[in-house]
Design a protein around this motif. Structure first.
Motif, PDB file in Angstrom:
ATOM      1  N   HIS A   1       0.859  -1.182   0.000  1.00  0.00           N
ATOM      2  CA  HIS A   1       0.000   0.000   0.000  1.00  0.00           C
ATOM      3  C   HIS A   1       0.895   1.232   0.000  1.00  0.00           C
ATOM      4  O   HIS A   1       1.886   1.279   0.731  1.00  0.00           O
ATOM      5  CB  HIS A   1      -0.884  -0.019   1.257  1.00  0.00           C
ATOM      6  CG  HIS A   1      -1.732   1.195   1.418  1.00  0.00           C
ATOM      7  ND1 HIS A   1      -1.584   2.069   2.478  1.00  0.00           N
ATOM      8  CD2 HIS A   1      -2.740   1.679   0.665  1.00  0.00           C
ATOM      9  CE1 HIS A   1      -2.475   3.039   2.370  1.00  0.00           C
ATOM     10  NE2 HIS A   1      -3.187   2.832   1.280  1.00  0.00           N
TER      11      HIS A   1
ATOM     12  N   SER B   1       1.746   4.604   1.208  1.00  0.00           N
ATOM     13  CA  SER B   1       1.428   5.409   2.382  1.00  0.00           C
ATOM     14  C   SER B   1       2.548   6.422   2.598  1.00  0.00           C
ATOM     15  O   SER B   1       3.709   6.030   2.752  1.00  0.00           O
ATOM     16  CB  SER B   1       1.299   4.489   3.601  1.00  0.00           C
ATOM     17  OG  SER B   1       1.063   5.230   4.763  1.00  0.00           O
TER      18      SER B   1
ATOM     19  N   VAL C   1      -9.457  -2.451   4.254  1.00  0.00           N
ATOM     20  CA  VAL C   1      -8.394  -1.617   3.698  1.00  0.00           C
ATOM     21  C   VAL C   1      -8.953  -0.224   3.409  1.00  0.00           C
ATOM     22  O   VAL C   1     -10.100  -0.079   3.014  1.00  0.00           O
ATOM     23  CB  VAL C   1      -7.806  -2.206   2.390  1.00  0.00           C
ATOM     24  CG1 VAL C   1      -7.076  -3.504   2.666  1.00  0.00           C
ATOM     25  CG2 VAL C   1      -8.872  -2.416   1.339  1.00  0.00           C
TER      26      VAL C   1
ATOM     27  N   TYR D   1      -2.670   0.741  -4.278  1.00  0.00           N
ATOM     28  CA  TYR D   1      -2.133  -0.557  -3.877  1.00  0.00           C
ATOM     29  C   TYR D   1      -1.329  -1.152  -5.018  1.00  0.00           C
ATOM     30  O   TYR D   1      -1.510  -0.785  -6.183  1.00  0.00           O
ATOM     31  CB  TYR D   1      -3.273  -1.512  -3.484  1.00  0.00           C
ATOM     32  CG  TYR D   1      -3.938  -1.078  -2.205  1.00  0.00           C
ATOM     33  CD1 TYR D   1      -3.569  -1.626  -0.988  1.00  0.00           C
ATOM     34  CD2 TYR D   1      -4.906  -0.081  -2.218  1.00  0.00           C
ATOM     35  CE1 TYR D   1      -4.157  -1.199   0.194  1.00  0.00           C
ATOM     36  CE2 TYR D   1      -5.496   0.346  -1.043  1.00  0.00           C
ATOM     37  CZ  TYR D   1      -5.119  -0.211   0.157  1.00  0.00           C
ATOM     38  OH  TYR D   1      -5.686   0.211   1.319  1.00  0.00           O
TER      39      TYR D   1
END
Length: 114
Positions: A29, A31, A57, A62
């Protein structure tokens, strides 16, 4: 029985017409401008990763990385693409997202499944 993962995958070997069992797969992911690993799995005998990642999620970007080099090496074959990365955006963290991969030593294809 655990809840179904929000992100799942299925890998099929288009050259043999069979499920691609034993493919290492990583879910990450994005971030704060950094890819964070959420889960690692290996496709089962049916080529599936059905319990992949967290049960919930957030919306966001992603990436699923398929280690195709390991898979083809286990078959005694070389492959042009040593890995396949599929990057996608989730708009709804509560929805189910299925990321299939059709694979051969010199090509691949993916789409949003259900």
């Amino acid at each position: 029985m655990s809840a179904r993962s929000h992100i799942t995958s299925h890998v099929l070997d288009a050259a043999t017409g069979t499920p691609a069992a034993g493919v290492p797969v990583t879910l990450t992911h994005l971030s704060a401008d950094r890819w964070v690993t959420l889960a690692e799995a290996v496709t089962d005998a049916d080529g599936r990763v059905s319990q992949f990642g967290p049960e919930s999620v957030p919306a966001g970007r992603y990436r699923v990385t398929f280690d195709t080099q390991s898979y083809f090496a286990s078959l005694g074959q070389s492959a042009f693409y040593p890995e396949v990365q599929v990057v996608f955006e989730l708009a709804d963290g509560e929805a189910h997202y299925h990321v299939p991969l059709l694979l051969s030593p010199f090509a691949y294809s993916t789409y949003r499944g259900s």
